[in-house]
Write an enzyme that holds these catalytic residues in place. Structure first.
Site, short mmCIF file in Angstrom:
data_model
loop_
_atom_site.label_atom_id
_atom_site.label_comp_id
_atom_site.label_asym_id
_atom_site.label_seq_id
_atom_site.Cartn_x
_atom_site.Cartn_y
_atom_site.Cartn_z
N GLU A 40 39.10 -52.71 25.70
CA GLU A 40 38.19 -52.53 24.58
C GLU A 40 36.71 -52.73 24.92
O GLU A 40 35.85 -52.17 24.24
CB GLU A 40 38.58 -53.52 23.46
CG GLU A 40 39.92 -53.23 22.81
CD GLU A 40 39.90 -51.92 22.04
OE1 GLU A 40 39.00 -51.72 21.20
OE2 GLU A 40 40.78 -51.08 22.30
N SER B 275 88.89 -67.80 -14.63
CA SER B 275 89.65 -69.04 -14.46
C SER B 275 88.93 -70.08 -13.60
O SER B 275 89.39 -71.23 -13.51
CB SER B 275 91.02 -68.74 -13.85
OG SER B 275 91.78 -67.95 -14.72
#
Length: 727
Positions: free
Chosen positions: A84, A434
């Site tokens: 860069e 149940s």
């Protein structure tokens, strides 16, 4: 004349220079104060850990983990500088040579092919300026870069830059990118991995190694070449790195969304606001990462087994999966087959459906297709043309908790978070069937009954205020019984006996027991005995925690501690437990739930390598299937059903649909704990009972060990019984 011309030119250029100087000076002084960077605190993810302090996942707006420059390896810094800004350590914020070089290259190419911005300029632009492409913005960028260079050291500038820069796939900064692409910290990167990251700022999407691996490798190799040319690496290092294949991972080690993270985020954001999303918190949970992965696996596999058994297709989880899914459809549809289609538009009651490469219209009749991002239908040919019905959305949930503390160890709210982030474990209100019965049987034990007390199982008719009609309960498979023990009634889930027991006990004590175990919405209806109330899997599992802990209720909790980025503790949660039911009576219930596994509807789990107890649950027309069970150390609940309430199919009971998933999970989860039996509290005794006559077994008969409140056990033995009935 010549002299006057020179003077005029001098004045002209002097004015121009003065104007430019004043403009630049005023622009310079109007710039933001770069000293603000001393206190710059970028948004950071909040990191979530499991109960062993292992990394679990992230919560945040921007995926960033701030690391100091001293934690970033030199090869990473060198890679970014080479790629860069190769003159970074020489210039004062603006590299005029690079600008001139870029200008020439761009003029030759007739387009922008090269940039001249330095690392400092990129930092200035990203932190202080907009992305507009104007001359003034570029001038501000250069001036800010100069101010930054005069204020901060090169080392600090690199630290800010390497933590701020966007590197694709939601990763901000080198630490986040390291985790996303390689599943490890920046401190562990190899040379070629560092070069790959350094190649991303130029165009993160274009060089995305997950999508464009060839382009990413070319860019990586370019960075390596720059590093070699600038003297950062030797020829041998360069050649070795260039020859190394591109390797990235989607291991899923770093996750940003699932049912657990969503639950944590929802709770913490409501309490602390945006700090959770950008404040870099450390969130320590009770989740066991190993069990969470296991829970996701067994739930998915169990639902897939059921789907295959019932002929239900599973749907795509994401856009990419969807594309692949529909590309596998045949090029021509055959009339005698059923296909899955995607609704792409709806006008009135007519939908346009894509099935593979074909598109046609179908009548949706009364189906509601609004409110979902993707709507799928099963389409098939009839004499009237192509017809459709909504694809069943088979779902499930699994919740697991530590019995002794209430700590949540696993939480899965559906088949796939990608397809449906709705957390059924916490938010789906379903009838437990149940699985509610242990509340009634514990109330019976508290009322002085024993597990061998008898109850009539002959059907009776009751008034149901819900329907304002009389109602007669039936048993599974329309089985008929006369008189049964409480143990048999619970183990075999005999509905008629349970409703008769509820009538005998009255509602008050049953509702009281329900409230003590955390089920506060039970209603005084006889249909309560069959689980017609609505609970979430989380609530029902928490209720069974009380049974497993012999009457000690521990408030379920998911978060142990929350720490801010400066080390301050925002909250800390410890187990909160209290005795709500007597241990001896609860231990009798546990023995009865153990009988469910050994003798009743839970027999599929009989061969587990640990001692467990639990209860199945099935609602009318097989709409919901449950199994909730526990060892002395861990309790787990599983629910299976459809989001749109409909039958799972004939015979899809809790024992068939939910229990196998529960068993697969507990077969592994229970091995983390000792192989202990449930403790016998003071005031209880274990007595061998002859299952035929329900007297104490001795040397003349066989017996099954059962738990009783001391003093309530039978006194007669098999020998006594023979003596009594002998002539």
């Amino acid at each position: 004349m010549k002299k006057k011309l020179l003077i005029g030119l001098a004045i002209f250029f002097g004015v121009i220079f003065t104007f430019i100087f004043v403009y630049l000076l005023s622009l310079y002084h109007s710039l933001p104060d770069v000293k603000l960077l001393e206190r710059w605190s970028p948004p950071q993810v909040s990191i979530v850990y499991d109960y062993k302090d292992r990394y679990y996942g992230d919560i945040g707006i921007q995926r960033r983990y701030y690391v100091s420059i001293d934690e970033i390896p030199e090869k990473v810094i060198q890679a970014f500088v080479a790629a860069e800004d190769r003159n970074f350590f020489k210039h004062g914020g603006v590299d005029f040579k690079a600008i001139f070089r870029a200008l020439i290259a761009n003029l030759k190419a007739g387009r922008v092919v090269q940039g001249g911005s330095t690392i400092t300029q990129q930092l200035a632009k990203n932190l202080f300026l907009t992305r507009e492409r104007t001359l003034q913005r570029k001038i501000k960028e250069a001036l800010l870069a100069i101010k930054i260079e005069r204020t901060f050291s090169k080392k600090k500038i690199l630290e800010l830059y390497l933590n701020q820069i966007y590197l694709g796939n939601g990763a901000y900064g080198v630490e986040a990118a390291s985790r996303v692409y390689f599943g490890k910290s920046v401190r562990e990167l190899t040379l070629e991995e560092a070069a790959l990251l350094a190649g991303l700022p130029k165009a993160p999407s274009k060089f995305n190694p997950f999508v464009n691996p060839d382009l990413a490798k070319k860019r990586r190799d370019y960075v390596l070449t720059r590093m070699y040319e600038d003297g950062y690496i030797t020829k041998e290092e360069y050649e070795k790195a260039i020859a190394t294949p591109l390797t990235v991972t989607r291991s899923g080690k770093y996750i940003t969304s699932d049912y657990v993270l969503d639950a944590i985020k929802e709770y913490l954001v409501s309490k602390y606001g945006d700090m959770v999303l950008e404040g870099g918190l450390r969130i320590y949970t009770t989740i066991d990462k190993d069990l969470q992965i296991l829970a996701q696996k067994v739930l998915r596999e169990g639902l897939e087994r059921l789907a295959k058994r019932n002929g239900i297709p599973f749907l795509p989880e994401s856009d990419l999966d969807m594309e692949r899914y529909f590309n596998t459809q045949p090029p021509h549809l055959e009339n005698d087959k059923v296909y899955v289609g995607k609704i792409v538009s709806v006008e009135g009651n007519v939908a346009t459906v894509d099935v593979g490469v074909e598109r046609f219209k179908v009548d949706l009749k009364s189906l509601n297709v609004s409110g979902k991002r993707y709507i799928f239908v099963k389409v098939h040919s009839t004499e009237r043309g192509w017809e459709a019905e909504v694809v069943p959305d088979l779902q499930g949930a699994l919740v697991s908790m530590d019995v002794k503390t209430g700590a949540v160890r696993a939480l899965v709210g559906g088949y796939s978070y990608l397809y449906s982030p709705f957390n059924r474990a916490l938010k789906a209100k379903r009838q437990p069937g149940s699985a509610i019965k242990p509340v009634i049987y514990l109330a019976a034990i508290l009322s002085g009954e024993t597990q061998i007390s008898s109850i009539s199982a002959v059907p009776r008719t009751f008034y149901d205020p819900v329907t304002d009609q009389e109602w007669t309960p039936k048993n599974y498979g329309d089985k008929e019984y006369k008189v049964v023990t409480l143990r048999e009634a619970l183990a075999k889930s005999i509905n008629t006996a349970t409703v008769n027991l509820l009538d005998k006990l009255g509602f008050d004590i049953v509702l009281e027991v329900g409230e003590k175990v955390g089920l506060k919405n039970l209603k005084p209806y006889y249909s309560l005995a069959l689980g017609t109330v609505e609970v979430t899997p989380y609530e029902l599992t928490a209720a069974y925690q009380v049974f497993a802990n012999l009457g000690v209720r521990c408030k379920p909790f998911l978060i142990r501690k929350v720490v801010d980025r400066w080390g301050g503790v925002l909250e800390e949660n410890k187990p909160v437990c209290e005795r709500v039911l007597p241990a001896p009576h609860t231990r009798v219930l546990v023995d009865m739930l153990r009988a469910v596994i050994l003798e009743g509807t839970g027999r599929r789990a009989k061969d587990l390598p640990r001692i467990v107890a639990g209860k199945t649950g099935t609602t009318d027309e097989y709409m919901d299937a449950w199994f909730v069970g526990f060892s002395p150390y861990i309790v787990t609940g599983v629910w299976v059903g459809y989001d749109l309430k409909r039958s799972l199919g004939e015979g899809m009971s809790g024992a068939v649909a939910a229990l196998p998933i529960w068993k697969d999970f507990m077969a592994v989860a229970t091995l983390k704990y000792p192989n202990d039996d449930f403790p016998l509290p003071e005031g209880t005794v274990v007595v061998p009972i002859n299952p035929k006559d329900y007297v104490v077994a001795d040397e003349t008969c066989e017996g099954v060990d059962m738990v009783f409140i001391e003093g309530t056990q039978p006194k007669l033995t098999c020998s006594d019984l023979k003596t009594i009935i002998s002539p």
